[in-house]
Scaffold this motif. Sequence first.
Motif, PDB file in Angstrom:
ATOM      1  N   GLU A 192     -11.431  -8.124  15.643  1.00 23.09           N
ATOM      2  CA  GLU A 192     -11.625  -9.692  16.138  1.00 23.09           C
ATOM      3  C   GLU A 192     -12.618 -10.436  15.404  1.00 23.09           C
ATOM      4  O   GLU A 192     -12.884 -11.644  15.719  1.00 23.09           O
ATOM      5  N   GLY A 193     -12.942  -9.811  14.201  1.00 24.20           N
ATOM      6  CA  GLY A 193     -13.868 -10.778  13.221  1.00 24.20           C
ATOM      7  C   GLY A 193     -12.928 -11.328  12.142  1.00 24.20           C
ATOM      8  O   GLY A 193     -13.416 -11.522  11.006  1.00 24.20           O
ATOM      9  N   VAL A 194     -11.723 -11.682  12.577  1.00 25.45           N
ATOM     10  CA  VAL A 194     -11.057 -12.426  11.684  1.00 25.45           C
ATOM     11  C   VAL A 194     -10.580 -13.669  12.472  1.00 25.45           C
ATOM     12  O   VAL A 194     -10.279 -13.575  13.836  1.00 25.45           O
ATOM     13  N   MET A 195     -10.582 -14.704  11.763  1.00 21.87           N
ATOM     14  CA  MET A 195     -10.072 -16.127  12.212  1.00 21.87           C
ATOM     15  C   MET A 195      -8.599 -16.059  12.898  1.00 21.87           C
ATOM     16  O   MET A 195      -7.851 -15.191  12.382  1.00 21.87           O
ATOM     17  N   ASN A 196      -8.472 -17.000  13.826  1.00 20.26           N
ATOM     18  CA  ASN A 196      -7.102 -17.068  14.312  1.00 20.26           C
ATOM     19  C   ASN A 196      -6.031 -17.338  13.003  1.00 20.26           C
ATOM     20  O   ASN A 196      -6.306 -17.933  11.872  1.00 20.26           O
ATOM     21  N   ASP A 197      -4.907 -16.985  13.175  1.00 20.11           N
ATOM     22  CA  ASP A 197      -3.879 -17.149  12.200  1.00 20.11           C
ATOM     23  C   ASP A 197      -4.139 -16.734  10.700  1.00 20.11           C
ATOM     24  O   ASP A 197      -3.765 -17.236   9.724  1.00 20.11           O
ATOM     25  N   THR A 198      -4.869 -15.721  10.695  1.00 19.41           N
ATOM     26  CA  THR A 198      -5.591 -15.318   9.303  1.00 19.41           C
ATOM     27  C   THR A 198      -5.391 -13.771   9.238  1.00 19.41           C
ATOM     28  O   THR A 198      -5.434 -12.917  10.219  1.00 19.41           O
ATOM     29  N   VAL A 199      -4.844 -13.165   8.048  1.00 14.21           N
ATOM     30  CA  VAL A 199      -4.912 -11.718   8.066  1.00 14.21           C
ATOM     31  C   VAL A 199      -5.671 -11.426   6.719  1.00 14.21           C
ATOM     32  O   VAL A 199      -5.928 -12.079   5.848  1.00 14.21           O
ATOM     33  N   ALA A 200      -6.890 -10.615   7.074  1.00 14.44           N
ATOM     34  CA  ALA A 200      -7.670 -10.039   6.525  1.00 14.44           C
ATOM     35  C   ALA A 200      -7.239  -8.979   5.432  1.00 14.44           C
ATOM     36  O   ALA A 200      -6.806  -8.031   5.879  1.00 14.44           O
ATOM     37  N   VAL A 201      -7.020  -8.973   4.277  1.00 16.14           N
ATOM     38  CA  VAL A 201      -6.664  -7.716   3.309  1.00 16.14           C
ATOM     39  C   VAL A 201      -7.707  -7.264   2.315  1.00 16.14           C
ATOM     40  O   VAL A 201      -8.181  -8.293   1.530  1.00 16.14           O
ATOM     41  N   LEU A 202      -7.839  -6.113   2.339  1.00 17.64           N
ATOM     42  CA  LEU A 202      -8.780  -5.265   1.287  1.00 17.64           C
ATOM     43  C   LEU A 202      -8.407  -5.575  -0.008  1.00 17.64           C
ATOM     44  O   LEU A 202      -7.157  -5.214  -0.305  1.00 17.64           O
ATOM     45  N   MET A 203      -9.199  -6.043  -0.667  1.00 17.98           N
ATOM     46  CA  MET A 203      -9.010  -6.046  -2.376  1.00 17.98           C
ATOM     47  C   MET A 203      -9.084  -4.777  -2.817  1.00 17.98           C
ATOM     48  O   MET A 203      -9.868  -4.027  -2.367  1.00 17.98           O
ATOM     49  N   GLY A 204      -8.570  -4.456  -4.265  1.00 17.68           N
ATOM     50  CA  GLY A 204      -8.829  -3.282  -4.899  1.00 17.68           C
ATOM     51  C   GLY A 204      -8.027  -2.340  -4.553  1.00 17.68           C
ATOM     52  O   GLY A 204      -8.033  -1.121  -5.300  1.00 17.68           O
ATOM     53  N   LEU A 205      -7.015  -2.360  -3.782  1.00 23.29           N
ATOM     54  CA  LEU A 205      -6.052  -1.425  -3.350  1.00 23.29           C
ATOM     55  C   LEU A 205      -4.688  -1.395  -4.516  1.00 23.29           C
ATOM     56  O   LEU A 205      -4.627  -2.410  -5.259  1.00 23.29           O
ATOM     57  N   GLY A 206      -3.718  -0.665  -4.246  1.00 18.72           N
ATOM     58  CA  GLY A 206      -2.525  -0.791  -5.060  1.00 18.72           C
ATOM     59  C   GLY A 206      -2.457  -0.658  -6.282  1.00 18.72           C
ATOM     60  O   GLY A 206      -1.725  -1.371  -7.081  1.00 18.72           O
ATOM     61  N   HIS A 207      -3.211   0.392  -6.837  1.00 16.87           N
ATOM     62  CA  HIS A 207      -3.049   0.403  -8.188  1.00 16.87           C
ATOM     63  C   HIS A 207      -1.899   1.082  -8.541  1.00 16.87           C
ATOM     64  O   HIS A 207      -1.657   2.055  -7.874  1.00 16.87           O
ATOM     65  N   THR A 208      -1.387   1.051  -9.629  1.00 22.35           N
ATOM     66  CA  THR A 208      -0.347   1.800 -10.395  1.00 22.35           C
ATOM     67  C   THR A 208      -0.878   2.504 -11.163  1.00 22.35           C
ATOM     68  O   THR A 208       0.120   3.178 -11.833  1.00 22.35           O
ATOM     69  N   ALA A 209      -2.126   2.552 -11.811  1.00 25.08           N
ATOM     70  CA  ALA A 209      -2.513   3.143 -12.833  1.00 25.08           C
ATOM     71  C   ALA A 209      -3.702   4.245 -12.441  1.00 25.08           C
ATOM     72  O   ALA A 209      -3.738   4.071 -11.237  1.00 25.08           O
ATOM     73  N   PHE A 210      -4.643   4.449 -13.380  1.00 23.21           N
ATOM     74  CA  PHE A 210      -5.804   5.481 -13.173  1.00 23.21           C
ATOM     75  C   PHE A 210      -5.216   6.851 -12.521  1.00 23.21           C
ATOM     76  O   PHE A 210      -4.525   7.214 -13.202  1.00 23.21           O
ATOM     77  N   ASP A 211      -5.988   7.203 -11.639  1.00 22.54           N
ATOM     78  CA  ASP A 211      -5.988   8.556 -11.237  1.00 22.54           C
ATOM     79  C   ASP A 211      -5.709   8.688  -9.977  1.00 22.54           C
ATOM     80  O   ASP A 211      -5.082   7.763  -9.172  1.00 22.54           O
ATOM     81  N   GLN A 212      -5.633  10.139  -9.570  1.00 26.29           N
ATOM     82  CA  GLN A 212      -5.123  10.613  -8.055  1.00 26.29           C
ATOM     83  C   GLN A 212      -6.170   9.844  -6.997  1.00 26.29           C
ATOM     84  O   GLN A 212      -5.861   9.851  -5.916  1.00 26.29           O
ATOM     85  N   PHE A 213      -7.306   9.381  -7.519  1.00 28.64           N
ATOM     86  CA  PHE A 213      -8.081   8.818  -6.411  1.00 28.64           C
ATOM     87  C   PHE A 213      -7.704   7.192  -5.953  1.00 28.64           C
ATOM     88  O   PHE A 213      -8.155   6.667  -5.153  1.00 28.64           O
ATOM     89  N   SER A 214      -7.038   6.843  -6.982  1.00 29.29           N
ATOM     90  CA  SER A 214      -6.628   5.307  -6.762  1.00 29.29           C
ATOM     91  C   SER A 214      -5.222   5.064  -6.696  1.00 29.29           C
ATOM     92  O   SER A 214      -4.770   4.095  -5.949  1.00 29.29           O
ATOM     93  N   LYS A 215      -4.494   5.764  -7.689  1.00 30.27           N
ATOM     94  CA  LYS A 215      -3.086   5.302  -7.981  1.00 30.27           C
ATOM     95  C   LYS A 215      -2.217   5.400  -6.594  1.00 30.27           C
ATOM     96  O   LYS A 215      -2.344   6.486  -5.793  1.00 30.27           O
ATOM     97  N   GLY A 216      -1.275   4.530  -6.379  1.00 28.44           N
ATOM     98  CA  GLY A 216      -0.386   4.371  -5.305  1.00 28.44           C
ATOM     99  C   GLY A 216      -0.946   4.262  -4.028  1.00 28.44           C
ATOM    100  O   GLY A 216      -0.501   4.667  -3.003  1.00 28.44           O
ATOM    101  N   LYS A 217      -2.373   3.795  -3.698  1.00 27.86           N
ATOM    102  CA  LYS A 217      -2.816   3.761  -2.577  1.00 27.86           C
ATOM    103  C   LYS A 217      -2.865   2.412  -2.037  1.00 27.86           C
ATOM    104  O   LYS A 217      -3.491   1.460  -2.616  1.00 27.86           O
ATOM    105  N   GLY A 218      -2.141   2.164  -0.994  1.00 24.68           N
ATOM    106  CA  GLY A 218      -2.114   0.579  -0.332  1.00 24.68           C
ATOM    107  C   GLY A 218      -1.380  -0.399  -1.461  1.00 24.68           C
ATOM    108  O   GLY A 218      -0.677   0.045  -2.283  1.00 24.68           O
ATOM    109  N   GLU A 219      -1.551  -1.625  -1.384  1.00 25.99           N
ATOM    110  CA  GLU A 219      -1.002  -2.799  -1.926  1.00 25.99           C
ATOM    111  C   GLU A 219      -2.225  -3.779  -2.610  1.00 25.99           C
ATOM    112  O   GLU A 219      -3.185  -3.929  -1.885  1.00 25.99           O
TER     113      GLU A 219
END
Lengths: 689, 254, 420, 209
Positions: free
Chosen positions: A633-660
């Motif tokens: 509920e801490g997001v304004m109307n008609d807004t989607v909050a998207v976490l940055m920093g995900l969706g890596h296609t490189a690096f290692d098993q801790f980052s790669k392929g997680k989210g967008e």
Amino acid sequence: MAVDRRGFLKFVAGVSAGVMVTPIPWKLLDDASIWTQNWPWIPSNVDGASTYVSTVSKLCPSCVGMKVRLVGDRPVRVLPDDNHPLSKGGISSLAVAEAQMLHSPARVKRPLKRAADGAYVAISWEEADALLAEKLAAAKGSLACVSGDETGSINDVLSAMTGKAGSSNFYLMPSEAQPAAKAVAAMGGEGQLGYDIENSDYVLAIGANILESWGTVIRNRAAFKATRPHGEEPAATFVFAGPVQNNTAAGADQWVPIKAGTEGAFALGIAHLLIKAGATADAADFSAFARLAGTFTPAKVAELTGVNEDQLKDVAKALLKARRPLVITGSEFGQGTGAASVLAGVAVNMLLGGLNRKGGLKLLPVAGPVVDGAMTRAEMLGKDFVAYMSRINAGKDKAPAAMVFYEANPAYALPQAAKMAEVLAKVPFKATFTTFLDETAMLCDLVLPVPMGLERLDDVATPYGSGQALYCLARPVAPMPAHVKPAGDYIIALAGKLGMDLGVGTWEEVLQAKARAMGADWDSLMDGNVHVSSSTVNAQPAFGAGMLQKGIATKAAEGDYAIAPVHKLNVGTAKTAIPPYNNKTIRRWELQGKELYVAMNGATARKLGVMKHDKIVVSNKSGSISARVNIFEGVMNDTVAVLMGLGHTAFDQFSKGKGENVMQLLTVGFESGTGLSVWNMAGATISKA
Amino acid sequence: MEIKEFKVKWGMAIDLDKCTGCGACMVACQAENNLAPIADASNKIKVMNWLVVYELSNKKPFPEHDVAYLPRPCQQCGHPPCVSVCPVVATDKNEEGGIVSQIYPRCIGCRYCMAACPYHARYFNWLDPVWPEGMEKALTPDVSVRPRGVVEKCSFCHHRFMKAKDKAIAEGRDPEALADGDYVTSCAEACPNGAIVFGDLNNPDHQVYHLSRSKYASRLLERLHANTQVYYLSRREWVRRQLDNYLDNEKVKG
Amino acid sequence: MEKNYSLPADHDLFPDGAKRCSLMQFMAWMGIVGVVAAWGLYAAYKVLSTGLGVTALDDYFGFGLWITFDLAVIALGAGAFFTGLLRYILNIDPLKNIINLTVIVGFICYSGAMLILVLDVGQPVRAWFGYWHANVHSMLTEVIFCITCYLIVLIIEFIPLVFEQKQLDRIPVLHHIAHNLHVMMPLFAGVGAFLSTFHQGSLGGMYGVLFARPYVFRDGFFVWPWTFFLFVISAVGSGPVFTVLIATIMEKMTGRKLVSWEIKSLMGKIAGSMLFVYLIFKFLDTYGWIEHILPHAGLTFDQNFYGNIYGQWLLWAELGVCGVLPCIILLTPSLRNNPALFYSAALLDCIGITINRYVFTVQALAMPVMPFDSWETYAPNWAEWGSSALIIAYGAIVLSLSYRYLPVFPQEKKLNATKA
Amino acid sequence: MADRHLHPANGNSAPSQFGGAAPFFVGLVVALILGWWAFPQMLFSQKHQPVRFSHKVHMEGAGMECKSCHFLREDGSYAGLPTTESCAECHSEPMGEDPEEARFIEEYVNTGKEVEWLVYQKQPDNVFFSHAAHSVDSCNNCHEFTETELCSQCHPNVAETDEAPVYYENKLTKYSKQTMKMWRCERCHANPEHFGTTRSSNACYVCHK
């Protein structure tokens, strides 16, 4: 004596009885359980003398000061440094596991060359040197260089090399320092904007995520800590205006929901109310500014920003009442904002008499370049990499023959990331100096491993957001791995090989020169001390009303829903991806397995006809991402909050392929007046998947 | 209820109005106490974390919504639900300072203590810990690495208590009378917002002594009488109300 | 002895006068059970070699299917001690016709539970710490000691039956041992009853003492939590009919009458009476829980249930359909003597007790105690099902072998003769 | 086979009864020998220090003291064994004729490698032992230990030896045979008389980490 079966059984009985009165069963039982506390496949403690070294993080964008604990010669912990002005006894969630990141599986361990079949092969440094020198020599003036280090003197070296190659294409990765520099220029001022949060009693952060990621955030938070004694009424008020109740809003006394990218309009709305209340400022274009602000009535601001009018008026009233108010404008995700919103924020500070005042906005002195042919900081910040890339894409500019990246990951971190990768593909030769095998490295022809901040000598000069000019050194505390080379000395040598004279012999000379330019004492810096200067640039800047008027004309975002990227340091940066120790700090409904969760409020979800966990596709003309829904509920109307920093296609098993990667959705536009590339107002359509 | 009392009682006061949920404490805790990283940490109830930051909501719709973050270390109960149930005395509350101990080589991994703890402060090593190659070099020598099959939990960085005592002895001070700040946990040390204050709850010279007596201070699930040594402070009534179960007609203090 | 090729190859080993299926048929059956056991062994191997991470257990559900399974089989295995008590101490003579089976079922349940525990503890090599470093305050310590001791008693009770095997009985030493053990059996029955009562109670007590888990916490009756008594009585209220169900399944599978209806009915009546006593206490306990314990913890009744998986239907099923209903059937002679109703009631009774053990184990852990915490759900995975199936397979093997080679059912000869 | 059972063995005659017991006793003795003599031999492997180090030479010859190498650091932690670096303060070049010294310099000093000394009393990782707390000061509240006596409560006194003792490693647990086990710590820690003067309670966390 023949042994018959009965005899044998008796013998066995005797052995059995006898064994029970020997240590065999009991000792084995005991030892077996001791064995379980000493399994050879479990690492064991390695003791040694503990020592502590003060340094600064080159990994964390907050440039947090830190004390590294070594056991023997192994760094094992990164601890806060009470004496460092950018730590003040605190540490960031990113830097705190920096010692562990030294051993990250994503580290590049030796130079890599892309072979004809596209695979990477490890090569020797000699081979790498030869290849790089050959390509750069061939590229001559058609060289571009991109640095992901915002505060280091490496930029002097890199820009000098680029310049001597006959090219002006040296760029810093986009940040908030560029629009701020543009704003200062438009105001006719000089120096770097500084924010004296420590001495303010009312801090209004418009968009700026000051308690999580904006500027020298650990210093900001130390100020926050100091003004609110545990369990007592706070001595200073913190207010956050932005589309998401993010970590800054969680700490702030008040959250003022405003749409993403409308920081400037909100600030002008405040300015309007302040001027109505009699506020003025001694600036040449005050009347022009007042006219502009006059059009930002509360009703109009409410319409533009989605703010509640009463809340807007309350904030203006509180600002007038405060003794040393400070207004900070910025972007919730640390980039993509225009100069206009900075100008509007500065204007409010000027109306509040906050320029170069204690607890106000400062103009901090900037040291000049210390390498022959290097750009000044103002020149560097005047260059717009995203605009450059867009020009290449539009065919208005030729793709360079060679591009060199230094600790920069544009393939991941730029808006319209997919498009940017396409543009990068047009560059025939690309080389990167990097610690981790990031997305950009995966596009490069040559990957040159550089040591991490803990392994090299490096510097930090007045990061954007700091309230004072300061200079400090990152000192090598860990032994450098065998096959990495520090970039400073390497590039100086490379330049020499290419016949360029940078006027310096070693990297350390560069740093010493910078220290002199900053007025710092080298020996003291090498002891881990920080040079801090309280001086400010004396200037009588104008409002930059003309520029502001052009820039503030915001255009509505595409689509029915606004994208609000949420920036959290614990998720890492484009350069680091998710540090191994930070995976656990990602919240449950931010990421599940490989699936990204985006947050929206209940009303928005009802409008979309979706429930928590439903799959959706968020798309616009730049790209699209699929995600699941989290209701927050801490997001304004008609807004989607998207976490940055995900969706890596490189690096290692801790980052790669997680989210967008939310950058896929951020569309680049250009600010009228400054021509600055902006991407802080993304819209999208949302459909159920 | 028999509550174990000690001359020195280590405790925390966590200001929920200052915590912004950045997670620095969680990372600091893992690095300090040699917890292994994990490639996929999505299953939050199967992931080792001595300290977890919970998200609290006032459950109101936008724009009345408010959020708070609550770091939850082991509460080091005065009357611990976990200790008496352990069949092999692998966990105990017996040492001066009142920290609930957990002895890994004694633990048989029956997990009864986990069932007993309502705070979910106890974690089980479902698998052997694995560090990416080389990262074991960044392990501290202070805390033993746990194999699979044993329960572990926050120890209030007990090894720092031992070190503080040793330092006091080496400097000729009384190791039983540590000054405020001589011994702090890794999370309290790391927190950039100063939300976590650590010290002796029985010593008026320590800040936590006074904070624990604040009208804004209360403890988690007080009415279960676990008598915890971690105090939470908030000026917000709705936050305090979520620190314990209240029936609709019941008032919350402060 | 002349060979009779129409008899199974191993007929020499059969109990006197008993007819058994062919060895091939028996081996085929063993093969089927063996496949299940092999799957379970693989699961057990994975658990022991890799760690409990291969199960669906997690930090919220440290206890799951295995503990539920253990508690259920231990409760249902209570037919052994209770029937023993009635037969040897209270001299209810007709029970001699089923006492052997109750002992075997009890032995299987208890040894099976121990095997599951070996998997369930994280460090099985340290399991002996439970005896050596015992914490006398822990209910689990009481359980460990009592279960171990009682398992020894069950073994002692089982031994004479094994020694009475036709061929073994010819060895004088074994014959004498079996005979003397028989003479001492009341003593063991008494010790067994005492031990079993205590650990059934302490199993319940394990939950009742969890004062920070309002779902299972039960204030003390003197030093004992209420659940102590509830678990004892519920076990004796279901154990006897479980034995009857096992006997009946064996009858169906072998096609031979093994236990007379009178005995079954008597066992049903005993279980029904105990179930009645249990239900009185259970209802009182539930009332006290709702009215006293929950409000005291600041909780309402509704807060203890969640969705379908942990819905109130579980409570009503446990108390009503699987409590009151079977109790009525078992205690009403006309209903009890209708086999279909009788077996249904027996089954419901056993299910009810299993639900009880399940909610005490799983729902108690699923329920969030901290207000900001969330309900979590748990579903066992193949590793847990597999190893539980292993125990069932193990039980089937022991029962099959016992039936084939040991004189388990004194009435068998007579019942099948009269039929013929 | 069945026949045997049908004929009761002539178990009543005395000689055969005695003869019947003999295999039992043979078995018993075999087990005892195996358990008390062979088993301990099999359980432990013998190891020697990687470098032959003479305490005697350093103490008598060079006039060093125990605490020249084994000292309490300023932060109260214990230095334990010297690092190669500190050995190199004297042994950067050979000081004598001993080939072992030359080997030490070549293999360790020149390469900077640390010697993997075998520590007879090395405690498991889960043990926290404070040398600071077990000092002459605190123990001599009641005892009258010399420093050597105090150290010798746990460690072998090697001050006057030329050759380090053999190190016995438990093949199963990988711990030194001489490592103190918990019961030995408890001789003092579980002794209530110690509590008042040494604060050495027997709580788990006093010694475990």
